[in-house]
Design a protein around this motif. Structure first.
Motif, PDB file in Angstrom:
ATOM      1  N   UNK A 152       0.819  -1.211   0.000  1.00  0.00           N
ATOM      2  CA  UNK A 152       0.000   0.000   0.000  1.00  0.00           C
ATOM      3  C   UNK A 152       0.847   1.254   0.000  1.00  0.00           C
ATOM      4  N   UNK A 153       1.967   1.209   0.716  1.00  0.00           N
ATOM      5  CA  UNK A 153       2.880   2.351   0.757  1.00  0.00           C
ATOM      6  C   UNK A 153       3.518   2.573  -0.613  1.00  0.00           C
ATOM      7  N   UNK A 154       3.845   1.485  -1.311  1.00  0.00           N
ATOM      8  CA  UNK A 154       4.415   1.609  -2.652  1.00  0.00           C
ATOM      9  C   UNK A 154       3.413   2.239  -3.622  1.00  0.00           C
ATOM     10  N   UNK A 155       2.166   1.837  -3.515  1.00  0.00           N
ATOM     11  CA  UNK A 155       1.133   2.416  -4.384  1.00  0.00           C
ATOM     12  C   UNK A 155       1.006   3.918  -4.133  1.00  0.00           C
ATOM     13  N   UNK A 156       1.067   4.310  -2.858  1.00  0.00           N
ATOM     14  CA  UNK A 156       1.037   5.734  -2.519  1.00  0.00           C
ATOM     15  C   UNK A 156       2.227   6.457  -3.131  1.00  0.00           C
ATOM     16  N   UNK A 157       3.421   5.871  -3.018  1.00  0.00           N
ATOM     17  CA  UNK A 157       4.631   6.508  -3.562  1.00  0.00           C
ATOM     18  C   UNK A 157       4.482   6.765  -5.064  1.00  0.00           C
ATOM     19  N   UNK A 158       4.031   5.763  -5.801  1.00  0.00           N
ATOM     20  CA  UNK A 158       3.903   5.890  -7.252  1.00  0.00           C
ATOM     21  C   UNK A 158       2.940   7.018  -7.609  1.00  0.00           C
ATOM     22  N   UNK A 159       1.806   7.057  -6.953  1.00  0.00           N
ATOM     23  CA  UNK A 159       0.817   8.094  -7.255  1.00  0.00           C
ATOM     24  C   UNK A 159       1.314   9.484  -6.875  1.00  0.00           C
ATOM     25  N   UNK A 160       2.008   9.590  -5.743  1.00  0.00           N
ATOM     26  CA  UNK A 160       2.497  10.888  -5.301  1.00  0.00           C
ATOM     27  C   UNK A 160       3.615  11.392  -6.212  1.00  0.00           C
TER      28      UNK A 160
ATOM     29  N   UNK B 246      -5.943  13.008   4.719  1.00  0.00           N
ATOM     30  CA  UNK B 246      -6.624  12.244   3.678  1.00  0.00           C
ATOM     31  C   UNK B 246      -7.455  11.094   4.225  1.00  0.00           C
ATOM     32  N   UNK B 247      -7.144  10.632   5.441  1.00  0.00           N
ATOM     33  CA  UNK B 247      -8.025   9.654   6.078  1.00  0.00           C
ATOM     34  C   UNK B 247      -9.384  10.262   6.369  1.00  0.00           C
ATOM     35  N   UNK B 248      -9.401  11.545   6.717  1.00  0.00           N
ATOM     36  CA  UNK B 248     -10.669  12.228   6.990  1.00  0.00           C
ATOM     37  C   UNK B 248     -11.553  12.263   5.752  1.00  0.00           C
ATOM     38  N   UNK B 249     -10.918  12.278   4.571  1.00  0.00           N
ATOM     39  CA  UNK B 249     -11.668  12.299   3.311  1.00  0.00           C
ATOM     40  C   UNK B 249     -11.900  10.879   2.778  1.00  0.00           C
ATOM     41  N   UNK B 250     -11.492   9.889   3.561  1.00  0.00           N
ATOM     42  CA  UNK B 250     -11.649   8.485   3.162  1.00  0.00           C
ATOM     43  C   UNK B 250     -10.966   8.219   1.822  1.00  0.00           C
TER      44      UNK B 250
ATOM     45  N   UNK C  44      -8.947   6.438  -0.791  1.00  0.00           N
ATOM     46  CA  UNK C  44      -8.628   5.001  -0.890  1.00  0.00           C
ATOM     47  C   UNK C  44      -7.140   4.713  -0.951  1.00  0.00           C
ATOM     48  N   UNK C  45      -6.353   5.607  -1.562  1.00  0.00           N
ATOM     49  CA  UNK C  45      -4.909   5.369  -1.660  1.00  0.00           C
ATOM     50  C   UNK C  45      -4.274   5.395  -0.272  1.00  0.00           C
TER      51      UNK C  45
END
Length: 328
Positions: free
Chosen positions: A38-46, A201-205, A207-208
């Motif tokens: 999940x952290x890798x997916x976040x890195x790619x998108x960011x 971003x957790x407050x906005x739910x 998904x990433x």
């Protein structure tokens, strides 16, 4: 928008990663551990956002995890520790992460991690040159990595620092602050304050960001491994309710040693994020953040440990600076 593929390398300081994962599991309202994939997916998108390209044009082509750990013989003697090490290895392999482990060295009876930061820096720089990495992500907080970041800058490689700043107040009232070195953040191309990103971003739910944490399942709740879920009770049921009288703190008198002394005893019990050390008459509470030379999750009941006899803010005796010792 660039048509070029953005090649990303990710490098984990394993102790730091586990420290942050412990925080989210034990102290943060999320009460879950970090997920590597999940952290890798976040890195790619960011990074795609920073580089003004599409996530499909960003690829993690190199990922490495560095940490000191017990030898196979020592882990075998400690029961299931070696099993959970292998479980985590499976998790890292499934995420395409190459592992680098060195045995914890014993000095004066204490197990210590030596040379991991140098090893990480050398591997990272070498791969940045050989693979012509466009972006390097460091999951690290130590200012010792500053020369590495400056070297990467000289290659034209952009550096992402995933930083976490947080304060943990233990059940005993002691405060432990985690901060990323400011020099490291100033030299980075893309410093990302993960504590702020996650909370906002957790407050906005989002998904990433939701996927940065492991799923809440019966399997993860049963497991004791750092990449799985383990819930912590809201209140420490074994802690005393305090020894204050009005505004005056009544300090508990030690029966062995003096406050500030380094002492040796054995672990009596382990809970989710805290434990107790044998010390008559009431035994001593310790928090996971005070364990210094081994991950809290690797401790076992009856382990021999050194600790500093201390007070909490209620005047109760507690153990701090807990270190695993080698049994003679």
């Amino acid at each position: 928008m660039s048509d070029q593929m953005t090649k990303i390398g990710v490098y984990y300081d394993g102790n730091y990663f586990l420290h942050v994962s412990n925080y989210y599991n034990y102290d943060h309202p999320r009460k879950r551990r970090l997920s590597v994939m999940g952290l890798h997916d976040f890195m790619v998108n960011q990074i795609a956002e920073y580089e003004a390209t599409e996530p499909s044009r960003c690829r993690i082509v190199d990922a490495h995890y560095f940490r000191g750990r017990l030898s196979a013989q020592e882990a075998f003697q400690r029961g299931q520790v070696i099993y959970w090490d292998r479980v985590f290895d499976d998790i890292l392999m499934s995420a395409g992460v190459t592992t680098h482990y060195s045995s914890l060295k014993t000095a004066h009876g204490r197990r210590e991690e030596k040379g991991i930061d140098v090893w990480l820096a050398l591997e990272c720089y070498e791969q940045a040159v050989l693979r012509k990495l466009d972006v390097v992500v460091l999951v690290a907080a130590d200012g010792d990595y500053l020369p590495l970041v400056r070297k990467l800058n000289s290659l034209g490689t952009r550096v992402v620092i995933l930083s976490w700043d947080f304060e943990v107040i233990s059940d005993s009232g002691n405060s432990t602050v985690t901060r990323t070195a400011q020099d490291l953040l100033e030299e980075a191309s893309y410093p990302i304050p993960m504590h702020e990103v996650i909370d906002n971003r957790l407050k906005r739910n989002d998904p990433i960001v939701n996927n940065i944490f492991v799923a809440n399942s019966s399997e993860t709740q049963r497991s004791n491994h750092p990449d799985f879920e383990k819930n912590r009770p809201a209140v420490n049921p074994e802690a005393a309710e305090g020894t204050t009288k009005g505004k005056e703190v009544v300090y508990e008198e030690p029966e062995q040693g003096k406050v500030g002394d380094l002492m040796v005893s054995k672990v009596l019990s382990l809970k989710n994020g805290y434990g107790f050390i044998k010390y008559p008459p009431n035994n001593l509470f310790f928090h996971y953040t005070t364990v210094q030379n081994i991950d809290f999750n690797d401790l076992l009941i009856n382990d021999l440990v050194e600790f500093r006899l201390s007070y909490n803010d209620q005047g109760q005796l507690i153990a701090t600076e807990v270190q695993l010792l080698e049994e003679e």
